[in-house]
Design an enzyme around this catalytic site. Structure first.
Site, PDB file in Angstrom:
ATOM      1  N   SER A 179     -25.937 -23.170  11.772  1.00 28.07           N
ATOM      2  CA  SER A 179     -25.237 -22.334  10.569  1.00 28.07           C
ATOM      3  C   SER A 179     -24.035 -21.838  11.241  1.00 28.07           C
ATOM      4  O   SER A 179     -23.912 -21.793  12.470  1.00 28.07           O
ATOM      5  CB  SER A 179     -26.064 -21.137  10.382  1.00 28.07           C
ATOM      6  OG  SER A 179     -25.344 -19.971   9.710  1.00 28.07           O
TER       7      SER A 179
ATOM      8  N   TYR B 222     -30.581 -13.528  13.214  1.00 27.46           N
ATOM      9  CA  TYR B 222     -30.322 -14.697  12.632  1.00 27.46           C
ATOM     10  C   TYR B 222     -29.276 -15.571  13.506  1.00 27.46           C
ATOM     11  O   TYR B 222     -29.402 -16.774  13.902  1.00 27.46           O
ATOM     12  CB  TYR B 222     -29.810 -14.401  11.162  1.00 27.46           C
ATOM     13  CG  TYR B 222     -29.710 -15.650  10.553  1.00 27.46           C
ATOM     14  CD1 TYR B 222     -30.672 -16.506   9.991  1.00 27.46           C
ATOM     15  CD2 TYR B 222     -28.250 -16.172   9.990  1.00 27.46           C
ATOM     16  CE1 TYR B 222     -30.146 -17.741   9.186  1.00 27.46           C
ATOM     17  CE2 TYR B 222     -27.956 -17.384   9.507  1.00 27.46           C
ATOM     18  CZ  TYR B 222     -28.941 -18.098   9.184  1.00 27.46           C
ATOM     19  OH  TYR B 222     -28.658 -19.299   8.319  1.00 27.46           O
TER      20      TYR B 222
END
Length: 191
Positions: free
Chosen positions: A142, A155
């Site tokens: 990501s 995350y």
């Protein structure tokens, strides 16, 4: 399902896709099926997984598996993992909590979903790929690995680990004909 594009072929290839029942994983499954790949699909949502498996044009097996904890593939799944020519580690979940409120459990569960469980599934896949001297591994990272946002430290840390794991796999298995790459998308509406 759309007619099979002719620009490239996955005929005779077996692809494993985690997080396959919706969003990016579903789109990858549909594309790989359109290009002729046999699919081994992994997701925690049994209903969506069954629906996807029934809709595809190529052979597909669905395996219901929650990747937020330790993963031990059963015999059938283990055999399918060892046959993989392509492995797409797509399963993930956004965990949002500022660092001051993020519990150790939140970090552990997030790392398990994004990193540890994929390592468990990749071991038999990489062993089979090494034997055949061919494999393609795609890990979903990501933009958060490089540009963290509040409130997603767990995350962002997990996606940073995915990026590091990608480089490690590429270095360790490159001489065995295995290419490993990461895709690092920005925000995408997947549901």
């Amino acid at each position: 399902m759309a007619a099979r594009p002719t620009s490239f072929s996955l005929d005779g290839r077996c692809a494993v896709i985690t997080g396959a029942a919706q969003g990016i994983g579903r789109a990858i499954a549909e594309l790989f099926s359109a290009h002729g790949s046999e699919l081994v699909l992994i997701d925690r949502d049994a209903e969506k997984l069954a629906a996807l498996t029934a809709e595809l044009d190529t052979p597909a097996s669905g395996h219901v598996l929650d990747l937020s904890g330790p993963v031990e593939p059963d015999g059938g799944l283990f055999d399918n993992l060892a046959r993989a020519d392509v492995f797409v580690a797509n399963a993930g979940a956004m965990a949002a909590a500022p660092l001051a409120l993020a519990s150790r459990t939140l970090f552990t569960d997030t790392m398990s979903t994004h990193v540890f469980s994929h390592v468990d599934l990749l071991r038999p896949a990489l062993a089979g790929m090494s034997e055949r001297q061919y494999g393609r591994v795609i890990l979903m990272s990501s933009i958060a690995a490089e540009r963290s946002r509040v409130p997603t430290p767990a995350y962002s840390a997990a996606k940073g680990a995915v990026s590091a794991l990608t480089r490690s796999i590429a270095q360790e298995f490159g001489a065995s004909g295995i290419v490993c790459t990461a895709i690092a998308p920005g925000p995408i509406r997947t549901a």
